[in-house]
Design an enzyme around this catalytic site. Structure first.
Site, PDB file in Angstrom:
ATOM      1  N   ASP A 192      41.494  81.843 -45.434  1.00  0.00           N
ATOM      2  CA  ASP A 192      40.582  82.231 -44.368  1.00  0.00           C
ATOM      3  C   ASP A 192      40.084  83.631 -44.707  1.00  0.00           C
ATOM      4  OD1 ASP A 192      39.316  81.437 -41.928  1.00  0.00           O
ATOM      5  OD2 ASP A 192      40.453  82.986 -40.912  1.00  0.00           O
ATOM      6  N   PHE A 195      26.565  84.423 -51.151  1.00  0.00           N
ATOM      7  CA  PHE A 195      26.369  83.823 -49.831  1.00  0.00           C
ATOM      8  C   PHE A 195      26.821  84.818 -48.760  1.00  0.00           C
ATOM      9  CE2 PHE A 195      30.734  82.821 -48.429  1.00  0.00           C
ATOM     10  CZ  PHE A 195      31.420  83.106 -49.591  1.00  0.00           C
ATOM     11  N   TYR A 197      27.696  87.527 -46.266  1.00  0.00           N
ATOM     12  CA  TYR A 197      27.375  88.949 -46.132  1.00  0.00           C
ATOM     13  C   TYR A 197      27.201  89.643 -47.490  1.00  0.00           C
ATOM     14  CZ  TYR A 197      28.979  88.028 -41.360  1.00  0.00           C
ATOM     15  OH  TYR A 197      29.125  87.510 -40.095  1.00  0.00           O
ATOM     16  N   ASP A 198      27.145  88.884 -48.571  1.00  0.00           N
ATOM     17  CA  ASP A 198      27.032  89.478 -49.909  1.00  0.00           C
ATOM     18  C   ASP A 198      25.897  90.501 -50.046  1.00  0.00           C
ATOM     19  OD1 ASP A 198      29.226  88.152 -50.855  1.00  0.00           O
ATOM     20  OD2 ASP A 198      28.130  86.677 -52.046  1.00  0.00           O
TER      21      ASP A 198
HETATM   22  P1  IMP Z   1      35.771  81.430 -45.101  1.00  0.00           P
HETATM   23  O1  IMP Z   1      36.959  81.571 -44.214  1.00  0.00           O
HETATM   24  O2  IMP Z   1      36.072  81.721 -46.545  1.00  0.00           O
HETATM   25  O3  IMP Z   1      35.056  80.135 -44.918  1.00  0.00           O
HETATM   26  O4  IMP Z   1      34.748  82.584 -44.696  1.00  0.00           O
HETATM   27  C1  IMP Z   1      34.253  82.745 -43.359  1.00  0.00           C
HETATM   28  C2  IMP Z   1      32.968  83.532 -43.375  1.00  0.00           C
HETATM   29  O5  IMP Z   1      33.204  84.849 -43.889  1.00  0.00           O
HETATM   30  C3  IMP Z   1      31.877  82.949 -44.266  1.00  0.00           C
HETATM   31  O6  IMP Z   1      31.110  81.987 -43.565  1.00  0.00           O
HETATM   32  C4  IMP Z   1      31.046  84.185 -44.594  1.00  0.00           C
HETATM   33  O7  IMP Z   1      30.181  84.486 -43.535  1.00  0.00           O
HETATM   34  C5  IMP Z   1      32.094  85.270 -44.674  1.00  0.00           C
HETATM   35  N1  IMP Z   1      32.559  85.432 -46.070  1.00  0.00           N
HETATM   36  C6  IMP Z   1      33.779  85.091 -46.584  1.00  0.00           C
HETATM   37  N2  IMP Z   1      33.855  85.382 -47.902  1.00  0.00           N
HETATM   38  C7  IMP Z   1      32.660  85.920 -48.215  1.00  0.00           C
HETATM   39  C8  IMP Z   1      32.114  86.411 -49.444  1.00  0.00           C
HETATM   40  O8  IMP Z   1      32.726  86.399 -50.529  1.00  0.00           O
HETATM   41  N3  IMP Z   1      30.858  86.896 -49.368  1.00  0.00           N
HETATM   42  C9  IMP Z   1      30.126  86.923 -48.223  1.00  0.00           C
HETATM   43  N4  IMP Z   1      30.570  86.460 -47.068  1.00  0.00           N
HETATM   44  C10 IMP Z   1      31.840  85.962 -47.051  1.00  0.00           C
END
Ligand code: IMP
Length: 193
Positions: free
Chosen positions: A69, A149, A151-152
């Site tokens: 997460d 993707f 907030y990159d």
């Molecule tokens: P997840 O738990 O990895 O699915 O991430 C949840 C959310 O955090 C994603 O939908 C993005 O908005 C943000 N996020 C997580 N990792 C990244 C990253 O490496 N780059 C940019 N946004 C991220």
């Protein structure tokens, strides 16, 4: 070869995970074990959400499993968007909506320090283990870069001239929060084999 399930169907994450630990273990996605459940992420911490997902698979299929997460935590916003990173601008919002909301919230604010965080929960032989990867950085004032993707385009790691979105994928995958957490889990697994 020993099998382990990654509680995700995200193709990019799967590729990153297989690159890190793929030669010592066979990593299976949720779809590959026939699991199409939409697992609710109802916890208020990264640890909590990662554990919900990993436990769900481990309990239902009796397999070793891990889940991650992630999110962006901004100091002056008291850690927001945090666990709500995916839906910061509301249910069904786009990455662009989220970035706009962050830039608006920080409009005129000089204190722009933030961290990207990934927590992996691994259920190994029935026990939970946690691995936390963090990258310190800052939120810049406008979007820069087009790759990646989320907030990159608005996140620049500390001491680095480029945003995550201006790096190529290999470069980002060397230093990212997810890479750090994965590296820790991979080292743990090597010691178990
Ligand atoms: P997840 O738990 O990895 O699915 O991430 C949840 C959310 O955090 C994603 O939908 C993005 O908005 C943000 N996020 C997580 N990792 C990244 C990253 O490496 N780059 C940019 N946004 C991220």
């Amino acid at each position: 070869m020993r099998k382990i399930v990654f509680a995700s169907n995200n193709a990019h994450k799967l590729q990153e995970v297989r690159n890190k630990i793929g030669s010592s273990m066979e990593v299976l996605s949720m779809n590959e074990i026939g699991c199409f459940d939409d697992i609710p992420e109802t916890a208020e911490t990264f640890e909590g959400n990662a554990e919900i997902k990993a436990r769900w698979i481990a309990d239902k299929y009796q397999l070793d499993c891990f889940a991650d997460d992630s999110g962006l935590c901004i100091d002056t916003l008291n850690g927001a968007p945090g666990v709500y990173s995916a839906r910061y601008a509301g249910e069904g919002c786009t990455f662009s909506d989220n970035n706009k909301k962050v830039l608006l919230a920080l409009d005129g604010i000089r204190e722009r320090q933030a961290q990207f965080v990934t927590v992996i929960c691994l259920i190994w032989k029935g026990k939970s283990y946690f691995f936390r990867g963090e990258v310190e950085g800052e939120i810049i004032e406008k979007l820069e870069g087009t790759s990646g993707f989320g907030y990159d385009p608005i996140f620049k790691p500390k001491g680095h001239p480029l945003t995550y979105a201006q790096m190529d994928l290999n470069e980002k995958n060397q230093l990212s929060h997810r890479a750090k957490a994965l590296q820790m889990m991979s080292e743990f697994l090597q010691r178990q084999l």
